[in-house]
Design a protein around this motif. Structure first.
Motif, PDB file in Angstrom:
ATOM      1  N   LYS A  41       0.826  -1.215   0.000  1.00 33.40           N
ATOM      2  CA  LYS A  41       0.000   0.000   0.000  1.00 33.40           C
ATOM      3  C   LYS A  41       0.858   1.261   0.000  1.00 33.40           C
ATOM      4  CE  LYS A  41      -4.121  -2.058   1.899  1.00 33.40           C
ATOM      5  NZ  LYS A  41      -5.131  -2.094   2.931  1.00 33.40           N
ATOM      6  N   ALA A  42       1.939   1.238   0.757  1.00 33.27           N
ATOM      7  CA  ALA A  42       2.832   2.395   0.780  1.00 33.27           C
ATOM      8  C   ALA A  42       3.433   2.639  -0.604  1.00 33.27           C
ATOM      9  CB  ALA A  42       3.937   2.195   1.815  1.00 33.27           C
ATOM     10  N   PHE A  43       3.860   1.568  -1.258  1.00 29.82           N
ATOM     11  CA  PHE A  43       4.438   1.713  -2.591  1.00 29.82           C
ATOM     12  C   PHE A  43       3.389   2.155  -3.607  1.00 29.82           C
ATOM     13  CE2 PHE A  43       7.660  -1.573  -1.045  1.00 29.82           C
ATOM     14  CZ  PHE A  43       8.561  -0.604  -0.673  1.00 29.82           C
ATOM     15  N   ASP A  44       2.152   1.696  -3.440  1.00 29.63           N
ATOM     16  CA  ASP A  44       1.071   2.148  -4.326  1.00 29.63           C
ATOM     17  C   ASP A  44       0.878   3.656  -4.222  1.00 29.63           C
ATOM     18  OD1 ASP A  44       0.552  -0.370  -5.324  1.00 29.63           O
ATOM     19  OD2 ASP A  44      -1.210  -0.717  -4.043  1.00 29.63           O
ATOM     20  N   ILE A  45       0.918   4.162  -3.003  1.00 25.76           N
ATOM     21  CA  ILE A  45       0.747   5.608  -2.796  1.00 25.76           C
ATOM     22  C   ILE A  45       1.886   6.376  -3.455  1.00 25.76           C
ATOM     23  CG2 ILE A  45       0.770   7.435  -1.049  1.00 25.76           C
ATOM     24  CD1 ILE A  45      -0.731   5.384   0.784  1.00 25.76           C
ATOM     25  N   ILE A  46       3.111   5.924  -3.270  1.00 28.64           N
ATOM     26  CA  ILE A  46       4.267   6.592  -3.877  1.00 28.64           C
ATOM     27  C   ILE A  46       4.153   6.555  -5.398  1.00 28.64           C
ATOM     28  CG2 ILE A  46       6.780   6.514  -4.170  1.00 28.64           C
ATOM     29  CD1 ILE A  46       5.881   7.469  -1.360  1.00 28.64           C
ATOM     30  N   LEU A  47       3.760   5.420  -5.960  1.00 30.33           N
ATOM     31  CA  LEU A  47       3.597   5.303  -7.409  1.00 30.33           C
ATOM     32  C   LEU A  47       2.508   6.243  -7.911  1.00 30.33           C
ATOM     33  CD1 LEU A  47       4.345   3.985 -10.072  1.00 30.33           C
ATOM     34  CD2 LEU A  47       2.758   2.131  -9.522  1.00 30.33           C
ATOM     35  N   GLN A  48       1.413   6.338  -7.194  1.00 34.23           N
ATOM     36  CA  GLN A  48       0.341   7.258  -7.589  1.00 34.23           C
ATOM     37  C   GLN A  48       0.831   8.699  -7.602  1.00 34.23           C
ATOM     38  OE1 GLN A  48      -2.893   6.494  -4.888  1.00 34.23           O
ATOM     39  NE2 GLN A  48      -3.303   4.478  -5.765  1.00 34.23           N
ATOM     40  N   GLN A  49       1.636   9.066  -6.619  1.00 41.47           N
ATOM     41  CA  GLN A  49       2.182  10.418  -6.573  1.00 41.47           C
ATOM     42  C   GLN A  49       3.088  10.679  -7.776  1.00 41.47           C
ATOM     43  OE1 GLN A  49       3.992  10.422  -2.675  1.00 41.47           O
ATOM     44  NE2 GLN A  49       2.181  11.356  -1.740  1.00 41.47           N
ATOM     45  N   LYS A  50       3.915   9.688  -8.118  1.00 40.36           N
ATOM     46  CA  LYS A  50       4.797   9.839  -9.272  1.00 40.36           C
ATOM     47  C   LYS A  50       3.991   9.956 -10.563  1.00 40.36           C
ATOM     48  CE  LYS A  50       8.783   7.535  -7.234  1.00 40.36           C
ATOM     49  NZ  LYS A  50       9.733   6.425  -7.322  1.00 40.36           N
ATOM     50  N   GLN A  51       2.907   9.166 -10.675  1.00 33.36           N
ATOM     51  CA  GLN A  51       2.054   9.240 -11.865  1.00 33.36           C
ATOM     52  C   GLN A  51       1.393  10.606 -11.982  1.00 33.36           C
ATOM     53  OE1 GLN A  51      -0.421   5.819 -11.022  1.00 33.36           O
ATOM     54  NE2 GLN A  51       0.638   4.579 -12.554  1.00 33.36           N
ATOM     55  N   LYS A  52       0.936  11.153 -10.872  1.00 30.94           N
ATOM     56  CA  LYS A  52       0.328  12.492 -10.881  1.00 30.94           C
ATOM     57  C   LYS A  52       1.323  13.528 -11.374  1.00 30.94           C
ATOM     58  CE  LYS A  52      -3.082  11.961  -7.212  1.00 30.94           C
ATOM     59  NZ  LYS A  52      -3.496  12.372  -5.862  1.00 30.94           N
ATOM     60  N   ASN A  53       2.562  13.399 -10.934  1.00 27.30           N
ATOM     61  CA  ASN A  53       3.590  14.348 -11.372  1.00 27.30           C
ATOM     62  C   ASN A  53       3.857  14.233 -12.871  1.00 27.30           C
ATOM     63  OD1 ASN A  53       3.915  15.346  -8.779  1.00 27.30           O
ATOM     64  ND2 ASN A  53       5.637  14.017  -8.312  1.00 27.30           N
ATOM     65  N   VAL A  54       3.894  13.018 -13.377  1.00 26.15           N
ATOM     66  CA  VAL A  54       4.129  12.811 -14.804  1.00 26.15           C
ATOM     67  C   VAL A  54       2.991  13.430 -15.620  1.00 26.15           C
ATOM     68  CG1 VAL A  54       4.212  11.054 -16.630  1.00 26.15           C
ATOM     69  CG2 VAL A  54       5.592  10.776 -14.579  1.00 26.15           C
ATOM     70  N   VAL A  55       1.770  13.190 -15.182  1.00 24.99           N
ATOM     71  CA  VAL A  55       0.611  13.737 -15.893  1.00 24.99           C
ATOM     72  C   VAL A  55       0.615  15.266 -15.803  1.00 24.99           C
ATOM     73  CG1 VAL A  55      -1.912  13.882 -15.897  1.00 24.99           C
ATOM     74  CG2 VAL A  55      -0.791  11.666 -15.670  1.00 24.99           C
ATOM     75  N   ALA A  56       0.897  15.798 -14.627  1.00 21.53           N
ATOM     76  CA  ALA A  56       0.915  17.252 -14.450  1.00 21.53           C
ATOM     77  C   ALA A  56       1.978  17.906 -15.317  1.00 21.53           C
ATOM     78  CB  ALA A  56       1.142  17.592 -12.969  1.00 21.53           C
ATOM     79  N   GLU A  57       3.091  17.239 -15.491  1.00 19.73           N
ATOM     80  CA  GLU A  57       4.189  17.773 -16.299  1.00 19.73           C
ATOM     81  C   GLU A  57       4.047  17.378 -17.763  1.00 19.73           C
ATOM     82  OE1 GLU A  57       7.732  16.367 -14.421  1.00 19.73           O
ATOM     83  OE2 GLU A  57       7.263  17.368 -12.537  1.00 19.73           O
ATOM     84  N   LYS A  58       2.985  16.628 -18.068  1.00 21.19           N
ATOM     85  CA  LYS A  58       2.700  16.179 -19.442  1.00 21.19           C
ATOM     86  C   LYS A  58       3.891  15.454 -20.051  1.00 21.19           C
ATOM     87  CE  LYS A  58      -0.740  19.676 -20.055  1.00 21.19           C
ATOM     88  NZ  LYS A  58      -1.236  20.820 -20.767  1.00 21.19           N
ATOM     89  N   ARG A  59       4.471  14.529 -19.279  1.00 20.66           N
ATOM     90  CA  ARG A  59       5.621  13.763 -19.749  1.00 20.66           C
ATOM     91  C   ARG A  59       5.234  12.383 -20.227  1.00 20.66           C
ATOM     92  NH1 ARG A  59       9.838  13.875 -14.920  1.00 20.66           N
ATOM     93  NH2 ARG A  59       8.249  12.418 -14.253  1.00 20.66           N
ATOM     94  N   PHE A  60       3.983  12.187 -20.564  1.00 18.38           N
ATOM     95  CA  PHE A  60       3.534  10.860 -21.005  1.00 18.38           C
ATOM     96  C   PHE A  60       3.448  10.757 -22.490  1.00 18.38           C
ATOM     97  CE2 PHE A  60       0.014  13.561 -19.957  1.00 18.38           C
ATOM     98  CZ  PHE A  60      -0.887  13.404 -20.992  1.00 18.38           C
TER      99      PHE A  60
END
Length: 60
Positions: A41-60
């Motif tokens: 669960k902790a790793f899921d939260i960290i991964l979700q945060q990283k995904q949000k950053n990628v989307v926010a920075e439009k790096r996908f």
């Protein structure tokens, strides 16, 4: 900052440093099913945060 808060902050920072490829090792080496679930669960939260950053920075 209390000692407990400092320890929690250090735990958070350590979780952020663990690479995606290392997460399965950590989960497999957990001392109990409850601990493995906590790590997952902790790793899921960290991964979700990283995904949000990628989307926010439009790096996908």
């Amino acid at each position: 900052m209390t000692l407990q808060t400092k320890k929690m902050h250090e735990l958070y920072e350590e979780c952020k440093r663990i690479g995606i490829s290392e997460t399965s090792d950590v989960i497999e080496e957990a001392q109990s099913a409850e601990e493995a679930e906590f790590f997952a669960k902790a790793f899921d939260i960290i991964l979700q945060q990283k995904q949000k950053n990628v989307v926010a920075e439009k790096r996908f």
